[in-house]
Design an enzyme around this catalytic site. Structure first.
Site, PDB file in Angstrom:
ATOM      1  N   ASN A 105       0.813  -1.228   0.000  1.00  0.00           N
ATOM      2  CA  ASN A 105       0.000   0.000   0.000  1.00  0.00           C
ATOM      3  C   ASN A 105       0.845   1.276   0.000  1.00  0.00           C
ATOM      4  O   ASN A 105       0.331   2.360   0.286  1.00  0.00           O
ATOM      5  CB  ASN A 105      -0.951   0.017   1.199  1.00  0.00           C
ATOM      6  CG  ASN A 105      -0.230   0.168   2.534  1.00  0.00           C
ATOM      7  OD1 ASN A 105       0.994   0.045   2.613  1.00  0.00           O
ATOM      8  ND2 ASN A 105      -0.982   0.414   3.592  1.00  0.00           N
ATOM      9  N   TYR A 106       2.136   1.171  -0.305  1.00  0.00           N
ATOM     10  CA  TYR A 106       3.004   2.362  -0.288  1.00  0.00           C
ATOM     11  C   TYR A 106       2.981   3.075  -1.630  1.00  0.00           C
ATOM     12  O   TYR A 106       3.228   2.447  -2.655  1.00  0.00           O
ATOM     13  CB  TYR A 106       4.455   1.959   0.003  1.00  0.00           C
ATOM     14  CG  TYR A 106       4.762   1.557   1.412  1.00  0.00           C
ATOM     15  CD1 TYR A 106       3.891   1.831   2.476  1.00  0.00           C
ATOM     16  CD2 TYR A 106       5.946   0.888   1.705  1.00  0.00           C
ATOM     17  CE1 TYR A 106       4.208   1.450   3.764  1.00  0.00           C
ATOM     18  CE2 TYR A 106       6.271   0.510   2.995  1.00  0.00           C
ATOM     19  CZ  TYR A 106       5.394   0.785   4.021  1.00  0.00           C
ATOM     20  OH  TYR A 106       5.711   0.405   5.291  1.00  0.00           O
ATOM     21  N   PRO A 107       2.751   4.409  -1.646  1.00  0.00           N
ATOM     22  CA  PRO A 107       2.227   5.259  -0.582  1.00  0.00           C
ATOM     23  C   PRO A 107       0.802   5.689  -0.932  1.00  0.00           C
ATOM     24  O   PRO A 107       0.592   6.743  -1.550  1.00  0.00           O
ATOM     25  CB  PRO A 107       3.193   6.451  -0.591  1.00  0.00           C
ATOM     26  CG  PRO A 107       3.569   6.589  -2.056  1.00  0.00           C
ATOM     27  CD  PRO A 107       3.332   5.242  -2.727  1.00  0.00           C
TER      28      PRO A 107
END
Length: 302
Positions: A39-41
Site C-alpha cells: 500500500n506504499y504510498p
C-alpha cells in the site's frame, strides 16, 4: 551494517532513476534488506499503493540480482475504497485477502517468493487463528519464507505465536514497530494512523523469544538532522538524551543519525531507513561502532 532500506517514496516522489540509483548503492554498500508494502504510498494524492513494489520489481528485473537481496513486504493495510487516504477501509487479514494480496505482491515485484511477509496492521474482525493459518498456507506453498507482525500489540503477538505452536504452523518470527533513541511521552497518541510504538514489554518479549525486531521511523523523519521534533517528543527526557547523543556524536566525529543507527544495531535491532537521495544514503552507510562505555552513556538518561 544491518539496516533495511525503506522504500515508501519510490515510484512517486522519488522517480525511477533516483530509486534505482539508491537501490544500486545500497546493495553495493553491503545492504541486503529491502522493505516495502502493498500500500506504499496510498495516502498521496494520485497514488494507488502499487508504486513502491512495482518500482522495486522493475529494478530487480533490470539488475537480475534477486538472490542478493531479502524482500520484505506487507499486507492488510491496503484501502479497498478508491481514493480513501486513511486506514478506514483497509483490506484486513482474512484468509481470502492474504491469498490474493500475496499473489498481487509477487506479481508487482516480479518474484516467485517473498522472504519476509508481514501482517501490516491488526485486524481484530478476523479470528486470529484464520490469519495465522493463512500465513502458514503461504509458507507451505513456497510463496513466503518467513512471517512477521507489524503494528501489533505484544499480547496479540504472543497469542498468535501460541496458536501457531499448538497447530504446528509457521509462527511470527519478525516484529516491526516504531522505535528510535528518543521516545514520545508515555501514553501520547501518535498522529500517524496505525503506528504502534515499541515498549519495554516489547523489548523484553522479543529478546526472550529470540525474535527479529525491525523498527521504522528510526530517524524520526529527519528530526535528528534538520526538521523540528514532533510535539509528542517534547518532554524533559528528550533534552537529556539529546545532550548525551550530541556528546557521543562529537567524540566519534559522527552525525546524530549515525549514532542512533549504531545504538539500535548494538541491540540487534534492524532500523528501517528511508532516503530520497544518494547523499542521504551515504551518511547512513557509514559504519559507526559504539563501545560498551558509549552504549552505557546513551542508555543512562531517562
Amino acid at each position: 551494517m544491518t539496516i533495511a532500506l525503506g522504500t515508501i517514496p519510490f515510484g512517486t516522489t522519488v522517480d525511477d532513476q533516483t530509486s534505482f540509483a539508491i537501490l544500486d548503492r545500497f546493495v553495493e554498500g553491503g545492504g541486503t534488506l529491502i522493505d516495502t508494502a502493498n500500500n506504499y504510498p496510498f495516502w498521496l494524492d494520485g497514488a494507488t499503493g502499487d508504486e513502491s513494489e512495482t518500482t522495486i520489481g522493475r529494478w530487480l528485473a533490470s539488475r537480475g540480482n534477486r538472490d542478493q537481496v531479502v524482500i520484505s513486504t506487507k499486507c492488510g493495510g491496503r484501502p479497498t475504497v478508491p481514493g480513501d487516504l486513511t486506514l478506514d477501509s483497509a483490506e484486513g487479514l482474512s484468509a481470502q485477502v492474504l491469498a490474493g494480496a500475496a499473489e498481487d505482491s509477487l506479481r508487482r515485484l516480479g518474484i516467485d517468493h517473498i522472504d519476509v511477509y508481514w501482517a501490516h496492521i491488526e485486524d481484530r474482525s478476523v479470528p486470529l487463528e484464520e490469519t495465522v493459518g493463512a500465513f502458514n498456507d503461504l509458507v507451505t506453498a513456497g510463496k513466503v519464507k518467513a512471517v512477521g507482525a507489524s503494528n501489533h500489540a505484544t499480547w496479540r503477538l504472543e497469542r498468535a505465536r501460541s496458536l501457531a505452536a499448538s497447530h504446528g504452523w509457521t509462527p511470527y518470527t519478525y516484529v516491526q514497530l516504531r522505535h528510535s533513541y528518543l521516545r514520545p511521552r508515555p501514553g501520547v497518541r501518535l498522529p500517524e494512523g496505525g503506528h504502534v510504538q515499541v515498549t519495554e514489554e516489547t523489548l523484553d518479549y522479543v529478546r526472550s523469544e529470540g525474535l527479529n525486531l525491525w523498527v521504522y521511523t528510526s530517524l524520526l523523519s529527519g528530526a535528528y538532522a534538520s526538521k523540528p521534533l514532533p510535539e509528542q517528543y517534547d518532554h524533559p527526557g528528550t533534552a537529556r538524551r539529546l545532550a548525551v547523543l550530541d556528546e557521543v556524536a562529537s567524540e566519534l566525529g559522527a552525525t546524530r543519525n549515525q549514532v542512533v543507527l549504531a545504538w539500535l544495531q548494538t541491540q540487534d535491532i534492524v532500523p528501517i531507513v528511508g532516503v530520497s537521495s544518494l547523499a542521504q544514503l551515504e551518511e547512513l552507510l557509514t559504519d559507526v561502532k559504539l563501545d560498551p562505555d558509549l552504549r552505557a552513556r546513551l542508555d543512562a538518561p531517562a
